[in-house]
Design a protein around this motif. Structure first.
Motif, PDB file in Angstrom:
ATOM      1  N   GLY A   1       0.832  -1.201   0.000  1.00  0.00           N
ATOM      2  CA  GLY A   1       0.000   0.000   0.000  1.00  0.00           C
ATOM      3  C   GLY A   1       0.865   1.248   0.000  1.00  0.00           C
ATOM      4  O   GLY A   1       0.603   2.209  -0.735  1.00  0.00           O
ATOM      5  N   LEU A   2       1.923   1.211   0.801  1.00  0.00           N
ATOM      6  CA  LEU A   2       2.829   2.352   0.879  1.00  0.00           C
ATOM      7  C   LEU A   2       3.494   2.611  -0.476  1.00  0.00           C
ATOM      8  O   LEU A   2       3.567   3.750  -0.942  1.00  0.00           O
ATOM      9  CB  LEU A   2       3.898   2.079   1.937  1.00  0.00           C
ATOM     10  CG  LEU A   2       4.972   3.149   1.957  1.00  0.00           C
ATOM     11  CD1 LEU A   2       4.483   4.358   2.717  1.00  0.00           C
ATOM     12  CD2 LEU A   2       6.261   2.633   2.530  1.00  0.00           C
ATOM     13  N   LEU A   3       3.975   1.513  -1.111  1.00  0.00           N
ATOM     14  CA  LEU A   3       4.619   1.665  -2.418  1.00  0.00           C
ATOM     15  C   LEU A   3       3.655   2.333  -3.397  1.00  0.00           C
ATOM     16  O   LEU A   3       4.045   3.190  -4.183  1.00  0.00           O
ATOM     17  CB  LEU A   3       5.051   0.300  -2.964  1.00  0.00           C
ATOM     18  CG  LEU A   3       6.272  -0.319  -2.294  1.00  0.00           C
ATOM     19  CD1 LEU A   3       6.543  -1.707  -2.836  1.00  0.00           C
ATOM     20  CD2 LEU A   3       7.498   0.564  -2.502  1.00  0.00           C
ATOM     21  N   LYS A   4       2.370   1.966  -3.297  1.00  0.00           N
ATOM     22  CA  LYS A   4       1.383   2.591  -4.170  1.00  0.00           C
ATOM     23  C   LYS A   4       1.225   4.072  -3.825  1.00  0.00           C
ATOM     24  O   LYS A   4       1.158   4.914  -4.712  1.00  0.00           O
ATOM     25  CB  LYS A   4       0.036   1.882  -4.042  1.00  0.00           C
ATOM     26  CG  LYS A   4       0.052   0.528  -4.726  1.00  0.00           C
ATOM     27  CD  LYS A   4      -1.346   0.037  -4.962  1.00  0.00           C
ATOM     28  CE  LYS A   4      -1.315  -1.099  -5.970  1.00  0.00           C
ATOM     29  NZ  LYS A   4      -2.658  -1.561  -6.299  1.00  0.00           N
ATOM     30  N   ALA A   5       1.173   4.361  -2.523  1.00  0.00           N
ATOM     31  CA  ALA A   5       1.022   5.749  -2.113  1.00  0.00           C
ATOM     32  C   ALA A   5       2.215   6.589  -2.563  1.00  0.00           C
ATOM     33  O   ALA A   5       2.089   7.758  -2.881  1.00  0.00           O
ATOM     34  CB  ALA A   5       0.874   5.828  -0.600  1.00  0.00           C
ATOM     35  N   LEU A   6       3.382   5.949  -2.613  1.00  0.00           N
ATOM     36  CA  LEU A   6       4.575   6.686  -3.031  1.00  0.00           C
ATOM     37  C   LEU A   6       4.658   6.793  -4.553  1.00  0.00           C
ATOM     38  O   LEU A   6       5.597   7.363  -5.080  1.00  0.00           O
ATOM     39  CB  LEU A   6       5.845   6.002  -2.508  1.00  0.00           C
ATOM     40  CG  LEU A   6       6.009   5.985  -0.992  1.00  0.00           C
ATOM     41  CD1 LEU A   6       7.325   5.337  -0.603  1.00  0.00           C
ATOM     42  CD2 LEU A   6       5.920   7.389  -0.422  1.00  0.00           C
ATOM     43  N   GLY A   7       3.680   6.195  -5.238  1.00  0.00           N
ATOM     44  CA  GLY A   7       3.615   6.402  -6.682  1.00  0.00           C
ATOM     45  C   GLY A   7       4.069   5.230  -7.522  1.00  0.00           C
ATOM     46  O   GLY A   7       4.406   5.415  -8.690  1.00  0.00           O
ATOM     47  N   SER A   8       4.098   4.004  -6.956  1.00  0.00           N
ATOM     48  CA  SER A   8       4.423   2.852  -7.789  1.00  0.00           C
ATOM     49  C   SER A   8       3.229   2.516  -8.657  1.00  0.00           C
ATOM     50  O   SER A   8       2.091   2.573  -8.206  1.00  0.00           O
ATOM     51  CB  SER A   8       4.713   1.625  -6.930  1.00  0.00           C
ATOM     52  OG  SER A   8       5.806   1.870  -6.127  1.00  0.00           O
TER      53      SER A   8
ATOM     54  N   ALA B   1      -4.871  -0.080  -1.974  1.00  0.00           N
ATOM     55  CA  ALA B   1      -3.902   0.654  -1.163  1.00  0.00           C
ATOM     56  C   ALA B   1      -4.566   1.273   0.054  1.00  0.00           C
ATOM     57  O   ALA B   1      -4.034   1.212   1.167  1.00  0.00           O
ATOM     58  CB  ALA B   1      -3.236   1.728  -2.010  1.00  0.00           C
TER      59      ALA B   1
END
Lengths: 223, 401
Positions: free
Chosen positions: B309-316, B394
């Motif tokens: 989820g974090l990776l998605k929030a960071l724009g992955s 996410a």
């Protein structure tokens, strides 16, 4: 510049439809400092997720810096998240196996930044957030306040235009909480739009504007 | 995202949980090394058998008394032999131009004794031609003298092991030994020829064919080896053999002629098929390892929901997250494969040191095969966990602590 128009978000819970967000309209200009407040279940987290492009509204439009981001596809939205939005979470959400420096570096790694530039920015950020002597520590070796400072450094390393903070002090003691709020307000003074979700009135009252939510609706402060 | 950064990130993720990494690697290592070792063993066995047969010469035909067709009644393996294959048949066959050399063979087991020392040994009745037709080598003395095969003289040639057992360190050449109730003079000792077609030539006693017939009290030959005059005349030789035997045996085709090449080809096919099926079985263990990687990756995905989820929030993007998880499972399977390579090469080399006579070696294609199967299973079974990771909500994942 943020503009939400007639945002609706409906969750299907069993047979029932739950309106998490109804007729939500809001705007925020660059450099705004907003607090979204309300009891739990009022839809404030859902609103934050939609603002952060982690969730899609069922209807309505979302404009960010004059781009209608609600119309973009998954890939383009990821791009917007990466460059324009920084997240700060209640539980920090640092990657446990990475050091403080590596956590701060992560958004730039995902974006494919040049390694030399990455190192430079990380060093500057570590210095600016008072983490220079904690660079090689993993999250479990850091205090709560330090962890949240790493998270804020990570959220700002891509120089976003908005910071979305979900109960940023909710998991910190008073002193660390004040320190974190000061950092966030500093960033806001430098021109970053700051949107904080909280149910703590003390924190909410510090914001320039308050948006209060009940049952998925904004009951005051829209505009 | 740079591919090097992707690799680095996946490597850190893959090694973050040590016991998980080790278990996956063990499964993959066992799978890969069993594929390589089993294929290499099968292939070495095939080469061993083929080499053994080709050492007998390429234009060789073997005449067996009896027919391969069944002749009614309970199915016997080689039909019935109403008429023996005799030395007179052999003499008649030597007249054919398609045949260069011919070696009649009588074989049996008999007690061989020197003074009080007695051994039950394999006794082969043969003629001078056998020496060259079976590529035997002499270490001392000479082989059976050429001449009329129907005349039995009292001479014998013994193998190296037999010589050691019967005579010890004493001189054997020129000594007399007793086979059954007959006495034979040792005129030669075979060299080290090792195993040949399953018979240990070190433990045989070779005597003139007529003497063996007398010894075993039989007219019938065990088999007749025929060498065609050239590789091209094998078919002509076969025809000639069948015609001559038919006329001599009242029009009955009561012998079986098999060619060296046919036996060789059959064995080659059998061993290839065996090797392939063994490889297939071993590949199953690789697939099992792949499924294990899938399970471990699925557990890993649900343990790392927040991180995803974090990776998605960071724009992955969707593809980035799939790429990260696929790289992770590919890394695990390839590292396992590499360890498996080492393990199998070391064990084959070790086995080759302990059993040099089987000429064990790694079959080169087994490495490619194992590598391909390992990579394919690693990636194929990585797809499901990677997709699950990429499709994660996410917002939901980040709501948990």
């Amino acid at each position: 510049m943020i503009k939400l128009q007639d945002i609706e978000r409906i969750f299907q819970v069993g047979d029932e439809e739950v309106h998490a967000l109804q007729e939500v309209n809001m705007t925020a200009v660059a450099g705004d400092y907003l607090a979204i407040m309300g009891p739990s279940g009022s839809g404030k987290s859902t609103l934050l997720h939609i603002l952060g492009l982690l969730d899609q509204p069922d209807s309505g439009t979302y404009e960010l810096d004059n781009v209608k981001v609600s119309d973009l596809d998954e890939q383009q939205q990821a791009e917007v998240r990466r460059h324009k939005i920084g997240f700060v979470f209640q539980f920090f959400h640092l990657v446990p196996r990475l050091t403080a420096a590596e956590n701060i570096e992560l958004p730039m790694v995902l974006d494919g930044f040049d390694p030399a530039e990455r190192k430079k920015r990380v060093a500057t950020a570590l210095e600016a957030f008072g983490l220079a002597n904690r660079a090689g520590h993993r999250p479990d070796q850091l205090s709560g306040g330090q962890r949240q400072r790493v998270a804020i450094a990570r959220a700002t390393i891509m120089q976003p235009s908005v910071i979305l903070a979900d109960e940023p002090t909710g998991n910190l003691d008073r002193a660390a909480g004040i320190e974190v709020v000061n950092i966030l307000e500093d960033l806001n003074r430098q021109g970053i739009t700051l949107i904080i979700v909280t149910h703590d009135p003390a924190l909410g009252n510090r914001a320039n504007r308050k948006i209060e939510m009940v049952d998925g609706r904004i009951i005051n402060g829209h505009g | 995202m740079h591919s090097f950064d992707m690799l680095l990130f996946s490597m850190k993720a893959a090694t973050a949980n040590r016991s998980r990494t080790i278990l996956t690697l063990i499964a993959m290592t066992i799978g890969v090394s069993s594929v390589i070792i089993l294929i290499s063993l099968g292939d070495s066995a095939r080469r061993y058998v083929v080499e053994q047969f080709s050492s007998l010469g390429s234009n060789l035909l073997i005449i067996l008394p009896g027919r391969t067709e069944t002749v009614g009644g309970p199915p016997p393996l080689l039909g019935e032999t109403p008429r023996d294959l005799t030395l007179d048949d052999v003499v008649a066959l030597t007249r054919s131009t398609a045949i260069r050399r011919i070696a009649p063979i009588v074989a049996g087991s008999a007690p061989v004794s020197v003074r009080q020392l007695e051994r039950e040994m394999m006794v082969i009745g043969a003629t001078a031609e056998l020496l060259e037709m079976r590529h035997l080598a002499m270490s001392q003395g000479r082989f059976l003298p050429p001449g009329d095969p129907t005349r039995g003289t009292s001479v014998c040639i013994i193998g190296s092991t037999g010589r050691k057992e019967l005579f010890g360190s004493r001189q054997a050449l020129g000594q007399w030994l007793r086979i059954g109730d007959r006495r034979f003079k040792v005129i030669g000792i075979l060299g080290q020829t090792g195993m040949s077609m399953g018979d240990d030539m070190g433990e045989v006693v070779i005597i003139p064919v007529a003497s063996a017939q007398a010894l075993f009290n039989t007219e019938s030959l065990f088999r007749v080896l025929v060498e065609a005059s050239s590789p091209d005349s094998i078919d002509r030789a076969r025809e000639a053999i069948l015609t001559i035997i038919r006329t001599r045996h009242d029009g009955e085709d009561d012998v079986t002629v098999i060619s060296q090449g046919a036996i060789l080809a059959t064995f080659d096919r059998i061993f290839r098929a065996l090797t392939l099926s063994v490889a297939g079985i071993a590949a199953i263990s690789l697939v099992v390892a792949g499924i294990m990687i899938m399970n471990i990756m699925l557990v890993s995905v649900s343990n790392r929901r927040v991180e995803i989820g974090l990776l998605k929030a960071l724009g992955s993007t969707h593809y980035q997250i799939m790429g990260l998880f696929l790289t992770e499972s590919a890394l695990l399977s390839l590292t396992g494969a590499a360890i498996g390579f080492l393990l199998s090469i070391v064990s084959i080399e070790l086995a080759a040191v302990f059993f040099p006579e089987f000429s064990l070696q790694i079959a080169p294609w087994s490495l490619g095969f194992a590598f391909a199967v390992a990579l394919t299973t690693g990636i194929a079974f990585g797809v499901l966990p990677a997709r699950r990771a990429a499709r994660l909500e996410a917002a939901l994942a980040l709501a948990q602590r």
